[in-house]
Design a protein around this motif. Structure first.
Motif, short mmCIF file in Angstrom:
data_model
loop_
_atom_site.label_atom_id
_atom_site.label_comp_id
_atom_site.label_asym_id
_atom_site.label_seq_id
_atom_site.Cartn_x
_atom_site.Cartn_y
_atom_site.Cartn_z
N HIS A 1 0.76 -1.21 -0.15
CA HIS A 1 -0.02 -0.05 0.09
C HIS A 1 0.79 1.18 0.03
O HIS A 1 0.39 2.22 -0.65
CB HIS A 1 -0.90 0.11 1.27
CG HIS A 1 -1.80 -1.04 1.40
ND1 HIS A 1 -3.21 -0.95 0.91
CD2 HIS A 1 -1.84 -2.29 1.69
CE1 HIS A 1 -3.88 -1.98 0.93
NE2 HIS A 1 -3.03 -2.71 1.59
N SER B 1 -1.53 1.68 -6.09
CA SER B 1 -2.04 2.64 -7.04
C SER B 1 -0.56 3.07 -7.58
O SER B 1 0.46 2.45 -7.66
CB SER B 1 -2.57 3.92 -6.05
OG SER B 1 -1.37 4.16 -5.19
N TYR C 1 -5.46 -2.24 -8.16
CA TYR C 1 -6.44 -1.29 -7.26
C TYR C 1 -7.16 -1.98 -6.09
O TYR C 1 -7.78 -3.19 -6.42
CB TYR C 1 -7.60 -0.42 -8.01
CG TYR C 1 -6.81 0.50 -9.09
CD1 TYR C 1 -5.97 1.44 -8.48
CD2 TYR C 1 -7.11 0.13 -10.40
CE1 TYR C 1 -5.21 2.30 -9.45
CE2 TYR C 1 -6.39 0.99 -11.34
CZ TYR C 1 -5.63 2.15 -10.87
OH TYR C 1 -5.09 2.86 -11.70
N HIS D 1 -2.54 10.85 -2.44
CA HIS D 1 -2.23 9.65 -3.09
C HIS D 1 -3.31 8.72 -4.01
O HIS D 1 -2.97 8.21 -5.09
CB HIS D 1 -1.67 8.38 -2.06
CG HIS D 1 -0.50 9.07 -1.32
ND1 HIS D 1 0.05 8.53 -0.09
CD2 HIS D 1 0.24 10.11 -1.50
CE1 HIS D 1 1.00 9.40 0.24
NE2 HIS D 1 1.30 10.31 -0.57
C1 NAG Z 1 -2.80 2.77 -1.06
O1 NAG Z 1 -2.41 2.92 0.35
C2 NAG Z 1 -2.32 3.99 0.90
C3 NAG Z 1 -1.63 3.81 2.37
O2 NAG Z 1 -2.76 3.02 2.96
C4 NAG Z 1 -3.53 5.05 0.65
O3 NAG Z 1 -2.88 6.35 1.38
C5 NAG Z 1 -3.85 5.00 -0.54
O4 NAG Z 1 -5.27 5.97 -0.55
C6 NAG Z 1 -4.15 3.61 -1.20
N1 NAG Z 1 -4.59 4.02 -2.45
C7 NAG Z 1 -5.70 3.23 -3.06
C8 NAG Z 1 -5.92 3.25 -4.35
O5 NAG Z 1 -6.59 2.78 -2.16
#
Ligand code: NAG
Length: 489
Positions: free
Chosen positions: A190, A250, A271, A392
């Motif tokens: 993540h 992501s 995703y 993010h």
């Molecule tokens: C991926 O994980 C990070 C950390 O938890 C988070 O901030 C981000 O939103 C996540 N991306 C998705 C596509 O959920």
């Protein structure tokens, strides 16, 4: 005479240091490999003598009872393996000593609406405190990483899987399971443990959560910290590459993982599953259904990075470019949770700013509303606004699009890379950078023909399927398929 004595003692000190150096070198070169070979043989014997003959998949997720987005990924991954490979035995390594297996399963099934098959084994780990930040006031990253090896050893000793999948990002456990445990290793990441952004903060000597003031102010300490981070990043890359398949959540994570692990050919962007299905089934309301009121909906916690002031300033700009008659119909609705005094203070500031800009007649605040009311607001809205720089991902944006809002999001980070398509023909929303652009785009959306607006709404709804549970399952199974293929041969 005195000088002679001093140089004598310097020489003897050097001798001692040399001795220690040589001893460490021999120790590292001879003792360590022997130790590793010994443990490897031990685990190979263990595996040969194992009674269970079916394939064992071990999921490393020490906080599996937390109920967050990372846990949704874990349970959805388990469910997809249970469905595709019913004969596989699944184990979850967890440090949630206070939760019983049934409780954990029940919470997952209820919280995420995922039905699991029985037979999941839980391996309880007692050394979880070593991966927390508390024991390491200094060198936290390194401490936690070594702590994860320690925790991983406990896990491996309790159950030796055939396939090891880490869903929490403990990369330092991969060489352990691969070379000592003889497992196939996969991971779902993540968030990188160290990112180029963190390095940049130290370079530029700015104070941040990973850079104390005393270090930012001192060039020597900063240089030392850069060296430490670089070394850490190099080791992180080394251990990360031990995974045979790498999944990232992501584009943002993919870029950072590629920068450090540098194994793009085995890195897959999968995703995480978002629960948007029920939102995409809501009927789309027309302007008449909404009594001609044009709601601009802003969903988000009242945190500074969400940049609510930018949204208010955009509304202010909007006022100057639309007719008085249209302005009377426009409402900006802020929906969010207010968790503490800081949040409340920010809401108060926002209300003051709205008054100051003479917008208060057209701005509403809905704090801590229950979920059904949130859904109703989304449904009654026309435009969704998001202003955070470099977010993010932005699951809130995905939910707004699913509910039928036309999004205007910040032209950076995940919204730009992963979520919103602005090409004509396949357009699913709009991006903007400053208050003038936001205002222009919103005025444009309001001036559009209803048919054109609906085209974007429909395309946006269809596009969020990329983030559905079904799509996650496909992507996840595709990434781990080679593990099972080699097992069946
Ligand atoms: C991926 O994980 C990070 C950390 O938890 C988070 O901030 C981000 O939103 C996540 N991306 C998705 C596509 O959920």
């Amino acid at each position: 005479m005195g000088l002679f004595c001093i140089s004598c003692s310097i020489i003897s000190t050097l001798k001692v240091l040399l001795f220690i150096g040589v001893a460490t070198f021999i120790g590292g070169l001879i003792v360590l490999p022997i130790l590793i070979i010994y443990v490897r043989i031990h685990f190979a014997k263990n595996r040969a003598g194992r009674l269970r003959k079916e394939t064992v998949v071990g999921f490393f997720h020490p906080y599996c009872n937390a109920g967050g987005g990372g846990e949704r990924v874990l349970w959805a991954a388990i469910k997809s393996i249970q469905t595709k490979y019913p004969s596989v035995h699944i184990a979850v390594y967890t440090g949630d000593l206070d939760a019983e297996a049934e409780q954990i399963i029940k919470k997952a099934e209820k919280g995420f609406n995922i039905q699991l098959k029985p037979g999941i084994e839980f391996i309880y780990l007692h050394k979880r405190k070593w991966v927390e930040a508390a024991p390491y006031p200094y060198f936290t990253l390194l401490g936690q990483s070594l702590g994860s090896v320690w925790l991983g050893l406990e896990a491996l000793n309790s159950l030796q899987p055939d396939i090891y999948i880490d869903t929490m990002g403990y990369a330092f456990t991969y060489p352990l399971f691969k070379y000592i445990g003889g497992c196939q290793v996969g991971c779902y990441t993540h968030y990188p443990t160290i990112s180029t952004d963190m390095l940049r903060h130290v370079y530029r000597r700015v104070v941040s959560h990973n850079n104390r003031r005393i270090i930012a102010r001192n060039p020597f300490l900063s240089a030392a910290k850069i060296a430490y981070y670089k070394l850490f990043a190099a080791i992180y890359g080394l251990v990360g590459r031990c995974a045979e398949t790498v999944m990232v959540n992501s584009t943002w994570t993919e870029e950072h993982i590629n920068a450090i692990w540098n194994c793009p050919f085995k890195t897959h962007r999968v995703y995480p599953p978002c629960d948007v299905e029920h939102l995409t089934k809501l009927p789309l309301l027309t302007m008449e259904d909404k009594n001609g009121i044009i709601k601009i909906v802003s969903v988000g916690q009242f945190r500074p990075e969400k940049d609510h002031p930018l949204q208010l300033r955009a509304l202010y700009e909007l006022r100057s470019i639309v007719s008085e008659e249209l302005w009377e119909r426009i409402r900006l609705v802020f929906i969010g949770s207010c968790r503490n005094a800081d949040d409340e203070a920010r809401v108060k500031d926002m209300q003051d700013l709205a008054k100051h800009l003479a917008l208060d007649e057209n701005v509403e605040f809905k704090l801590n509303v229950p979920y059904p009311e949130l859904v109703r607001e989304l449904q009654e809205g026309t435009i969704g606004i998001h202003a955070m720089w470099n977010e993010h991902f932005g699951i809130g944006i995905v939910e707004c699009m699913a509910a039928g809002l036309i999004m205007v999001a910040h032209a950076s980070g995940g919204p730009k890379a992963d979520i919103i398509e602005t090409q004509r023909g396949s357009q699913t929303g709009f991006l903007a950078e400053n208050e003038k652009e936001y205002a222009k785009v919103m005025a444009y959306i309001m001036s559009m023909h209803a048919k054109d607006r609906d085209q974007i709404r429909t395309a946006a709804r269809a596009s969020v399927n990329r983030f559905s549970g079904e799509n996650f399952e496909k992507g996840f199974l595709r990434a781990v398929e080679p593990f099972f293929r080699s097992k069946q041969e």
